[in-house]
Design a protein around this motif. Structure first.
Motif, PDB file in Angstrom:
ATOM      1  N   PRO A  91       1.405  -7.864   5.464  1.00 37.46           N
ATOM      2  CA  PRO A  91       1.306  -7.710   6.994  1.00 37.46           C
ATOM      3  C   PRO A  91       2.040  -6.263   7.142  1.00 37.46           C
ATOM      4  O   PRO A  91       2.803  -5.759   6.273  1.00 37.46           O
ATOM      5  CB  PRO A  91       2.232  -8.459   7.765  1.00 37.46           C
ATOM      6  CG  PRO A  91       2.960  -9.058   6.660  1.00 37.46           C
ATOM      7  CD  PRO A  91       2.386  -8.887   5.395  1.00 37.46           C
ATOM      8  N   ARG A  92       1.858  -5.524   8.185  1.00 42.82           N
ATOM      9  CA  ARG A  92       2.452  -4.076   8.372  1.00 42.82           C
ATOM     10  C   ARG A  92       3.815  -4.450   8.847  1.00 42.82           C
ATOM     11  O   ARG A  92       4.729  -3.429   8.742  1.00 42.82           O
ATOM     12  CB  ARG A  92       1.622  -3.429   9.288  1.00 42.82           C
ATOM     13  CG  ARG A  92       0.276  -2.674   8.852  1.00 42.82           C
ATOM     14  CD  ARG A  92      -0.798  -2.467   9.909  1.00 42.82           C
ATOM     15  NE  ARG A  92      -0.889  -3.506  10.782  1.00 42.82           N
ATOM     16  CZ  ARG A  92      -1.886  -3.164  11.683  1.00 42.82           C
ATOM     17  NH1 ARG A  92      -2.311  -2.300  12.097  1.00 42.82           N
ATOM     18  NH2 ARG A  92      -1.908  -4.387  12.589  1.00 42.82           N
ATOM     19  N   THR A  93       4.221  -5.255   9.649  1.00 40.21           N
ATOM     20  CA  THR A  93       5.415  -5.486  10.151  1.00 40.21           C
ATOM     21  C   THR A  93       5.896  -7.013   9.824  1.00 40.21           C
ATOM     22  O   THR A  93       5.084  -7.760   9.812  1.00 40.21           O
ATOM     23  CB  THR A  93       5.392  -5.207  11.734  1.00 40.21           C
ATOM     24  OG1 THR A  93       4.776  -5.930  12.283  1.00 40.21           O
ATOM     25  CG2 THR A  93       5.203  -3.656  12.033  1.00 40.21           C
ATOM     26  N   GLU A 153       6.988  -9.002  12.440  1.00 38.58           N
ATOM     27  CA  GLU A 153       6.295  -9.703  13.474  1.00 38.58           C
ATOM     28  C   GLU A 153       4.779 -10.003  13.130  1.00 38.58           C
ATOM     29  O   GLU A 153       4.415 -10.957  13.538  1.00 38.58           O
ATOM     30  CB  GLU A 153       6.527  -8.678  14.914  1.00 38.58           C
ATOM     31  CG  GLU A 153       5.632  -9.315  15.951  1.00 38.58           C
ATOM     32  CD  GLU A 153       6.140 -10.644  16.106  1.00 38.58           C
ATOM     33  OE1 GLU A 153       5.632 -11.676  16.676  1.00 38.58           O
ATOM     34  OE2 GLU A 153       7.551 -10.966  16.226  1.00 38.58           O
ATOM     35  N   GLU A 154       4.263  -9.104  12.732  1.00 36.37           N
ATOM     36  CA  GLU A 154       2.812  -9.399  12.275  1.00 36.37           C
ATOM     37  C   GLU A 154       2.569 -10.396  11.020  1.00 36.37           C
ATOM     38  O   GLU A 154       1.892 -11.380  11.343  1.00 36.37           O
ATOM     39  CB  GLU A 154       2.026  -8.026  11.987  1.00 36.37           C
ATOM     40  CG  GLU A 154       0.674  -8.252  11.471  1.00 36.37           C
ATOM     41  CD  GLU A 154      -0.159  -7.144  10.821  1.00 36.37           C
ATOM     42  OE1 GLU A 154      -1.072  -6.500  11.765  1.00 36.37           O
ATOM     43  OE2 GLU A 154       0.396  -6.460   9.852  1.00 36.37           O
TER      44      GLU A 154
END
Length: 399
Positions: A257-259, A261-262
């Motif tokens: 994921p990119r973050t 949270e993602e």
């Protein structure tokens, strides 16, 4: 059936789960063969332990900075099991009492007595590998945390207070207490997270995805990924830690994921997808991802050993309101009355510790309730939107 069964799944025996199956039969066999020979059995297993020590101490004199036998309860227990499964103990020096213990053990096993390696939470203090021997708890590595203790301990199984790990919060709690680890949800590798939902940060800055053991993976499958989903629902892991792990992994075949949270959203989605596809009923699915986790952990070990992760200073935890807690140094307040901690009896101390454990659990349950309530509200909102968009619906007819 132990009252500490996993997720109330009473018909599933997890690998190495510390409970007694067929209690009635094991009670009869234990009373017939084991209980009359407890001292002799202790002499026999002590002789076995001293024999395996000769090989194990040479093979691994130090583990994680600790000298043998500290931290090597698994290695010792497995070595004892291998020796006894081979059935040839001719190389072991046995006293007369140990010979009698060997005969009692052999008669018990021949009659169908249970002898299995078990693992769990020992008295809320640390993880422990031991044996279920009929209705007895047998620990042949009793000195691997406190070296002054006897090498072998035999107790009634229930009296030993070795209980199954109930969920990942339980696992994280003991890990923090025993290993001094900081534990975070695995929001970096969402494909692996349903089977290994935690990331552990050791005091020396070394990172690992946890936990790939047969028991923990079995617990996850028995709970159809609900145990993982519960901890993956927590707040996203710190951004700095997320970025460090992504950089440490380099090129991987898994989707990153990119973050954080993602990653949290993707990990929770993976739990739901694996459940809908009944992956929990397909052992090879979990085995494949566990193998991938081992590979990832080798990369993390190499990277975090070369350049340990240094966690930023974290604010102290928010004080939890409780009916029993510490206030001024050496003082305890219970229902508004202040007591001296030094004057507490051993029984009072045990009761106080249990109150604090229960308070911690209540906080966890309240947090879980809030998370699930928020999720329910989100699903209801999505449901309303999907119903509103249903074909053939005429808003003008709604009243």
């Amino acid at each position: 059936m132990s009252k500490h069964s996993i997720l109330n799944v009473t018909d599933v025996m997890l690998p190495f789960e510390p409970r007694i199956v067929d209690l009635g039969r094991q009670t009869v066999l234990s009373e017939r063969h084991l209980l009359p020979a407890l001292l002799e059995l202790e002499a026999f297993f002590l002789a076995i332990r001293l024999h395996v020590d000769l090989t194990l101490e040479r093979a691994q004199p130090v583990k994680l900075g600790k000298t043998y036998p500290l931290g090597q309860c698994l290695e010792i227990s497995q070595a004892v099991m291998r020796l006894l499964e081979q059935g040839d103990v001719s190389a072991v020096r046995l006293s007369d009492a140990a010979v009698a213990g060997r005969k009692a053990f052999a008669a018990f096993r021949k009659a169908g007595g249970a002898f299995r390696l078990v693992w769990g939470d020992l008295r809320g203090e640390f993880f422990q590998n031991a044996f279920q021997l009929g209705t007895l708890y047998l620990d042949v590595s009793n000195d691997t945390v406190t070296p002054a203790k006897p090498k072998v301990e035999i107790l009634p199984f229930e009296q030993a207070r070795l209980i199954p790990i109930a969920d990942y919060r339980h696992f994280a709690r003991i890990s923090s207490r025993y290993w001094k680890h900081r534990v975070y949800p695995n929001h970096v590798l969402p494909e692996l997270a349903p089977y290994c939902p935690l990331i552990h940060l050791a005091a020396d800055g070394v990172l690992a995805i946890m936990d790939c053991t047969e028991y923990m993976v079995g617990m996850t499958r028995a709970g159809r990924f609900a145990p993982s989903e519960a901890v993956l629902s927590d707040q996203p892991m710190p951004a700095a830690l997320f970025q460090y792990i992504v950089q440490a992994l380099g090129e991987v075949k898994l989707t990153l994921p990119r973050t954080a949270e993602e990653g949290r959203v993707m990990a929770l989605r993976a739990c739901r997808e694996y459940r809908s596809k009944r992956c929990y009923a397909v052992p090879r699915h979990g085995a494949k991802l566990v193998m991938a986790t081992h590979e990832i952990n080798r990369s993390l070990l190499h990277a975090s050993t070369a350049q340990p992760y240094v966690a930023p200073s974290e604010p102290p935890p928010t004080p939890v309101k409780s009916g029993a807690g510490m206030n001024a140094p050496g003082k305890i307040t219970i229902n508004g009355t202040e007591f001296s901690a030094a004057a507490m009896s051993e029984e009072a101390r045990r009761n106080f510790d249990m109150v604090r454990v229960i308070d911690d659990k209540l906080v966890e349950l309240q947090r879980d309730l809030e998370i699930h309530q928020a999720a329910r509200n989100a699903y209801i909102e999505a449901l309303v939107k999907s119903l509103s968009a249903a074909p053939g619906r005429d808003p003008a007819t709604d009243g």
